[in-house]
Structure formats: C-alpha cells, structure tokens
Design a protein around this motif. Structure first.
Motif, PDB file in Angstrom:
ATOM      1  N   VAL A 192       0.839  -1.196   0.000  1.00  0.00           N
ATOM      2  CA  VAL A 192       0.000   0.000   0.000  1.00  0.00           C
ATOM      3  C   VAL A 192       0.877   1.249   0.000  1.00  0.00           C
ATOM      4  CG1 VAL A 192      -1.880   1.242   1.124  1.00  0.00           C
ATOM      5  CG2 VAL A 192      -1.707  -1.237   1.396  1.00  0.00           C
ATOM      6  N   TYR A 193       0.520   2.215  -0.837  1.00  0.00           N
ATOM      7  CA  TYR A 193       1.151   3.539  -0.838  1.00  0.00           C
ATOM      8  C   TYR A 193       0.028   4.574  -0.784  1.00  0.00           C
ATOM      9  CZ  TYR A 193       5.687   1.530  -1.994  1.00  0.00           C
ATOM     10  OH  TYR A 193       6.868   0.829  -1.953  1.00  0.00           O
ATOM     11  N   CYS A 194      -0.099   5.265   0.346  1.00  0.00           N
ATOM     12  CA  CYS A 194      -1.187   6.223   0.561  1.00  0.00           C
ATOM     13  C   CYS A 194      -0.668   7.656   0.554  1.00  0.00           C
ATOM     14  CB  CYS A 194      -1.866   5.979   1.909  1.00  0.00           C
ATOM     15  SG  CYS A 194      -2.569   4.343   2.137  1.00  0.00           S
ATOM     16  N   TRP A 195      -1.521   8.573   0.130  1.00  0.00           N
ATOM     17  CA  TRP A 195      -1.283   9.999   0.330  1.00  0.00           C
ATOM     18  C   TRP A 195      -2.647  10.636   0.587  1.00  0.00           C
ATOM     19  CZ3 TRP A 195      -1.576   7.407  -4.148  1.00  0.00           C
ATOM     20  CH2 TRP A 195      -2.402   7.922  -5.161  1.00  0.00           C
ATOM     21  N   ALA A 214       0.463  -4.837 -11.546  1.00  0.00           N
ATOM     22  CA  ALA A 214      -0.591  -3.832 -11.683  1.00  0.00           C
ATOM     23  C   ALA A 214      -0.937  -3.225 -10.323  1.00  0.00           C
ATOM     24  CB  ALA A 214      -1.834  -4.461 -12.297  1.00  0.00           C
ATOM     25  N   GLN A 215      -1.177  -1.904 -10.316  1.00  0.00           N
ATOM     26  CA  GLN A 215      -1.528  -1.161  -9.110  1.00  0.00           C
ATOM     27  C   GLN A 215      -2.933  -0.584  -9.265  1.00  0.00           C
ATOM     28  OE1 GLN A 215       1.086  -0.842  -6.605  1.00  0.00           O
ATOM     29  NE2 GLN A 215       2.011  -2.349  -7.994  1.00  0.00           N
ATOM     30  N   LEU A 216      -3.706  -0.615  -8.185  1.00  0.00           N
ATOM     31  CA  LEU A 216      -5.060  -0.077  -8.197  1.00  0.00           C
ATOM     32  C   LEU A 216      -5.089   1.204  -7.372  1.00  0.00           C
ATOM     33  CD1 LEU A 216      -7.129  -3.345  -7.694  1.00  0.00           C
ATOM     34  CD2 LEU A 216      -6.450  -2.242  -9.840  1.00  0.00           C
ATOM     35  N   GLU A 217      -5.471   2.294  -8.005  1.00  0.00           N
ATOM     36  CA  GLU A 217      -5.597   3.583  -7.318  1.00  0.00           C
ATOM     37  C   GLU A 217      -7.061   3.817  -6.968  1.00  0.00           C
ATOM     38  OE1 GLU A 217      -5.226   8.401  -8.101  1.00  0.00           O
ATOM     39  OE2 GLU A 217      -4.343   6.984  -9.546  1.00  0.00           O
ATOM     40  N   VAL A 218      -7.330   4.013  -5.681  1.00  0.00           N
ATOM     41  CA  VAL A 218      -8.703   4.209  -5.212  1.00  0.00           C
ATOM     42  C   VAL A 218      -8.720   5.234  -4.086  1.00  0.00           C
ATOM     43  CG1 VAL A 218      -9.462   1.863  -5.804  1.00  0.00           C
ATOM     44  CG2 VAL A 218      -8.513   2.316  -3.540  1.00  0.00           C
ATOM     45  N   SER A 219      -9.919   5.658  -3.739  1.00  0.00           N
ATOM     46  CA  SER A 219     -10.117   6.505  -2.569  1.00  0.00           C
ATOM     47  C   SER A 219     -10.236   5.633  -1.322  1.00  0.00           C
ATOM     48  CB  SER A 219     -11.385   7.347  -2.742  1.00  0.00           C
ATOM     49  OG  SER A 219     -11.764   7.947  -1.527  1.00  0.00           O
ATOM     50  N   GLU A 220      -9.810   6.164  -0.183  1.00  0.00           N
ATOM     51  CA  GLU A 220      -9.964   5.433   1.068  1.00  0.00           C
ATOM     52  C   GLU A 220     -11.432   5.211   1.414  1.00  0.00           C
ATOM     53  OE1 GLU A 220      -7.962   7.275   4.270  1.00  0.00           O
ATOM     54  OE2 GLU A 220      -5.968   6.640   3.630  1.00  0.00           O
ATOM     55  N   ASP A 221     -12.316   6.056   0.876  1.00  0.00           N
ATOM     56  CA  ASP A 221     -13.739   5.943   1.179  1.00  0.00           C
ATOM     57  C   ASP A 221     -14.442   4.866   0.354  1.00  0.00           C
ATOM     58  OD1 ASP A 221     -13.544   8.003   3.010  1.00  0.00           O
ATOM     59  OD2 ASP A 221     -13.967   9.542   1.515  1.00  0.00           O
ATOM     60  N   SER A 222     -13.751   4.309  -0.631  1.00  0.00           N
ATOM     61  CA  SER A 222     -14.350   3.245  -1.444  1.00  0.00           C
ATOM     62  C   SER A 222     -14.294   1.923  -0.684  1.00  0.00           C
ATOM     63  CB  SER A 222     -13.595   3.121  -2.764  1.00  0.00           C
ATOM     64  OG  SER A 222     -12.273   2.640  -2.524  1.00  0.00           O
ATOM     65  N   PRO A 223     -15.085   0.933  -1.081  1.00  0.00           N
ATOM     66  CA  PRO A 223     -15.031  -0.371  -0.396  1.00  0.00           C
ATOM     67  C   PRO A 223     -13.635  -0.991  -0.416  1.00  0.00           C
ATOM     68  CG  PRO A 223     -17.004  -0.221  -1.733  1.00  0.00           C
ATOM     69  CD  PRO A 223     -16.187   0.989  -2.064  1.00  0.00           C
ATOM     70  N   GLY A 225     -10.761   0.633  -0.878  1.00  0.00           N
ATOM     71  CA  GLY A 225      -9.892   1.484  -0.079  1.00  0.00           C
ATOM     72  C   GLY A 225     -10.102   1.288   1.409  1.00  0.00           C
ATOM     73  N   GLY A 226     -11.363   1.099   1.811  1.00  0.00           N
ATOM     74  CA  GLY A 226     -11.643   0.844   3.225  1.00  0.00           C
ATOM     75  C   GLY A 226     -11.036  -0.463   3.700  1.00  0.00           C
ATOM     76  N   PHE A 227     -11.109  -1.510   2.862  1.00  0.00           N
ATOM     77  CA  PHE A 227     -10.511  -2.801   3.213  1.00  0.00           C
ATOM     78  C   PHE A 227      -9.005  -2.669   3.376  1.00  0.00           C
ATOM     79  CE2 PHE A 227      -8.189  -6.476   1.535  1.00  0.00           C
ATOM     80  CZ  PHE A 227      -8.557  -7.452   2.456  1.00  0.00           C
ATOM     81  N   VAL A 228      -8.359  -1.995   2.430  1.00  0.00           N
ATOM     82  CA  VAL A 228      -6.905  -1.838   2.464  1.00  0.00           C
ATOM     83  C   VAL A 228      -6.481  -1.027   3.681  1.00  0.00           C
ATOM     84  CG1 VAL A 228      -4.949  -0.775   1.280  1.00  0.00           C
ATOM     85  CG2 VAL A 228      -6.623  -2.107  -0.017  1.00  0.00           C
ATOM     86  N   GLU A 233      -4.100  -0.643   9.266  1.00  0.00           N
ATOM     87  CA  GLU A 233      -4.207  -0.292  10.684  1.00  0.00           C
ATOM     88  C   GLU A 233      -4.058  -1.523  11.570  1.00  0.00           C
ATOM     89  OE1 GLU A 233      -4.106   2.632  11.781  1.00  0.00           O
ATOM     90  OE2 GLU A 233      -4.419   3.719   9.907  1.00  0.00           O
ATOM     91  N   GLU A 234      -4.588  -2.666  11.131  1.00  0.00           N
ATOM     92  CA  GLU A 234      -4.432  -3.899  11.909  1.00  0.00           C
ATOM     93  C   GLU A 234      -2.963  -4.274  12.037  1.00  0.00           C
ATOM     94  OE1 GLU A 234      -6.718  -6.836   9.931  1.00  0.00           O
ATOM     95  OE2 GLU A 234      -8.651  -6.169  10.749  1.00  0.00           O
TER      96      GLU A 234
END
Length: 337
Positions: A192-195, A214-223, A225-228, A233-234
């Motif tokens: 994971v690479y977040c900004w 392949a890399q998937l770019e998503v929002s943290e608010d998406s399903p 993104g929320g899973f990732v 955090e775990e």
C-alpha cells in the motif's frame, strides 16, 4: 485555518492558484471596461445573482454526486511509478502511509527525492507512517523464497531501515514525532502507498516484485480502499516500533553491581549478542564473579554472559551480520547463553 493552508498549498503546487489569478484579473478588467454601460449596476447584480444560484446548485446538488462516483472509481496503473508517487507526496497536505515488505522507493535513484518530499510534508504539519517487514522474521524468509531470486527481503529491508534511521536522525527534533517507522512479522500479502485520502494497492505476486505488478488507485472511502486501510491499521497495531529493532534493554547483574543498559544487539537464530562497550566494561569489573543478564523483553529468563574471543569462526560470523544490520563494524561482542 489548517485546512485552508493545506488547500492553498495543494492549489499552489497544482498550478490552480495561478489559473484562478489569471481568470480573476481578466474578470476584473472586463468589469472595469463595462463600467460606463447603461444600467451597469443592475445588470451586474442580475448576472452575479444568476451565477451564484448556478454555483449553489453545482455545490450542493452535483458535487456530492461527482464525489461519490469518484470515490468508487478504480484506476489501474500498469506498474508502481515511484516518480509519480513522489509527486503525490509533494502535493499531500495531511499524511502519507506506506506498507511493503521492502520498498525500492527508499533505494537509489528514488530515495533522496522521496525523503526530501517527506521532510517537506512534515514541515507543513503532515505525518508519515512507514510499515516494513521485519528482516529477521520467518515471513521475510518466506517472501524471499516466493520471489525466486528476484530479491532478498531481509537484505533489502535492512537497507531501507538504515536509510530511514539516517533520515530520522537528520530531522529537526520537533518534527520527529510526526515520523514513525514500524516492523511487522506476518505475511500481509499486500502492498500500500497512501497519500491523504488516496492510495495505491497491490497484492504480492509470486516470482515478481509487487512494484512491477498492476496497481489499483482508489479513494480510502471506497469499499476496496476501506478494506486496504483497515488491513494497514491492523498490521500497524500489531507491529513493533523500529527503536526495538535497533536497541534492547538489558540488566547486567553480578555479585556487587547491577545495572541496566540500552544496547545494540544481534539475534542469530535463537542466540542473542550484545555490542556495547559499557556492558563489556561491566563484565570486566566483575572479574571472576558470576555475571548474568536479563532482557527487558524476556524478564522470566536469565542468561549467562561471555565475551566472544576475537578471531574465531563465531566471532567472524557475528561481525559480518552486525555489519549488515548497522552498516558499521564492531569487533567486541557479548554472547547471552
């Protein structure tokens, strides 16, 4: 005020402010040229009023719909472009987070540009959290086997940690609390690479480095993104601070003296070695008396201590492994047995 400063900083770096300034200047010029027209004031008020109504409709009706669609959209990248990600770090206003076994972002030719961008983020009030695989863990050996000769996780993770340690020591003391590095020892199967509220995610492929996948770019608010984010955090909560990788607390006790030290150490299999001149001096002062050691992380167990003889096979191996870990030599070691 902080959010306003963040927006202004992002707008300036993305050339938004210059565009706004240009169009603002043109608007002022046109209004000034039209000032002599008939019913100038009423026409201006009518036009501005209609524009404000249209703006409110866009803000309160269309913008939420567009944002929801954007949050759920997944953009695919053919590979992890580290230069592209460094650009996202430069534009970030709140935080960056990285989860990887080891990262080529922290190796030449990308490391200096990334660390400079991260330092700028910290100075702007942002935070950086980096989570790497513990180089001495079973999971690191397993991932190395999965890579089938494409990389050694233990070696590369140590190189990453050395670069991050040097970076942290070079930070202003007031910024260090915003920069955290931790180590995990389980198989995450995820990179994971977040900004800010965006992220790139990829699963760890067999026989290939994940950055070449392949890399998937998503929002943290998406399903997705929320899973990732939840997985990050775990792992973060179950990981160890990097300071515990560099040093350990040990209590050395003899017949007449007992004292605790924070010492550099090495773990080879199940065998502990300490590299600290104060510990060696303590043992020397004890002379022929029995000296024992208790590690802060394992208080239930007591170790006998012995200074390794320089030049034998065991000492040579420990010196080599110590150099790999700390990137500088040491010749005197204490074995805990």
């Amino acid at each position: 005020m902080r959010m306003l400063r963040v927006w202004l900083g992002q707008a300036a770096r993305s050339r938004t402010l210059p565009v706004v300034a240009v169009f603002g200047a043109i608007s002022v010029l046109l209004l000034w040229l039209a000032r002599g027209g008939d019913a100038y004031g009423s026409n201006l008020a009518l036009n501005l009023g209609s524009e404000f109504v249209g703006t409110l409709v866009v803000i309160f009706a269309l913008t939420p719909i567009i944002r929801r669609a954007e949050r759920g959209r997944v953009r695919e990248h053919r590979h992890l472009d580290f230069g592209w990600y460094i650009g996202r770090v430069r534009s970030a206003g709140l935080s960056i987070r990285i989860l990887h076994t080891f990262s080529r972002l922290l190796l030449p030719p990308h490391d200096q540009r990334f660390l400079a961008a991260a330092a700028d983020l910290l100075r702007r009030g942002g935070t950086a959290r980096i989570l790497l695989m513990h180089p001495d863990s079973v999971a690191a050996a397993q991932r190395t086997a999965e890579l089938a000769g494409r990389g050694d996780v233990a070696i590369e993770s140590r190189r990453n940690l050395q670069a991050l340690d040097a970076f942290e020591r070079g930070l202003d003391p007031g910024l260090r609390h915003r920069f955290e590095v931790r180590l995990y020892a389980t198989s995450a199967s995820l990179q994971v690479y977040c900004w800010d509220d965006r992220l790139l995610a990829s699963f760890l492929p067999l026989g290939r480095l994940s950055g070449d996948h392949a890399q998937l770019e998503v929002s943290e608010d998406s399903p997705l993104g929320g899973f990732v984010t939840e997985r990050f955090e775990e792992l973060w909560d179950r990981s160890m601070p990097v300071d515990d990788y560099w040093r350990t607390t040990v209590t050395i006790a003899g017949d007449a003296e007992q004292r605790s030290y924070t010492a550099r150490f090495l773990l080879v299999g199940e065998q502990f070695y300490l590299a600290d001149p104060e510990v060696v001096a303590h043992i020397a002062r004890a002379g022929a008396a029995t000296v024992r050691a208790v590690l802060h992380d394992a208080p239930e167990r007591s170790f006998r201590v012995a200074v390794l003889a320089d030049g034998d096979e065991e000492s040579a191996e420990v010196q080599s492994r110590y150099l790999e870990k700390y990137d500088h030599p040491e010749t005197v070691f204490v074995r805990l047995g």
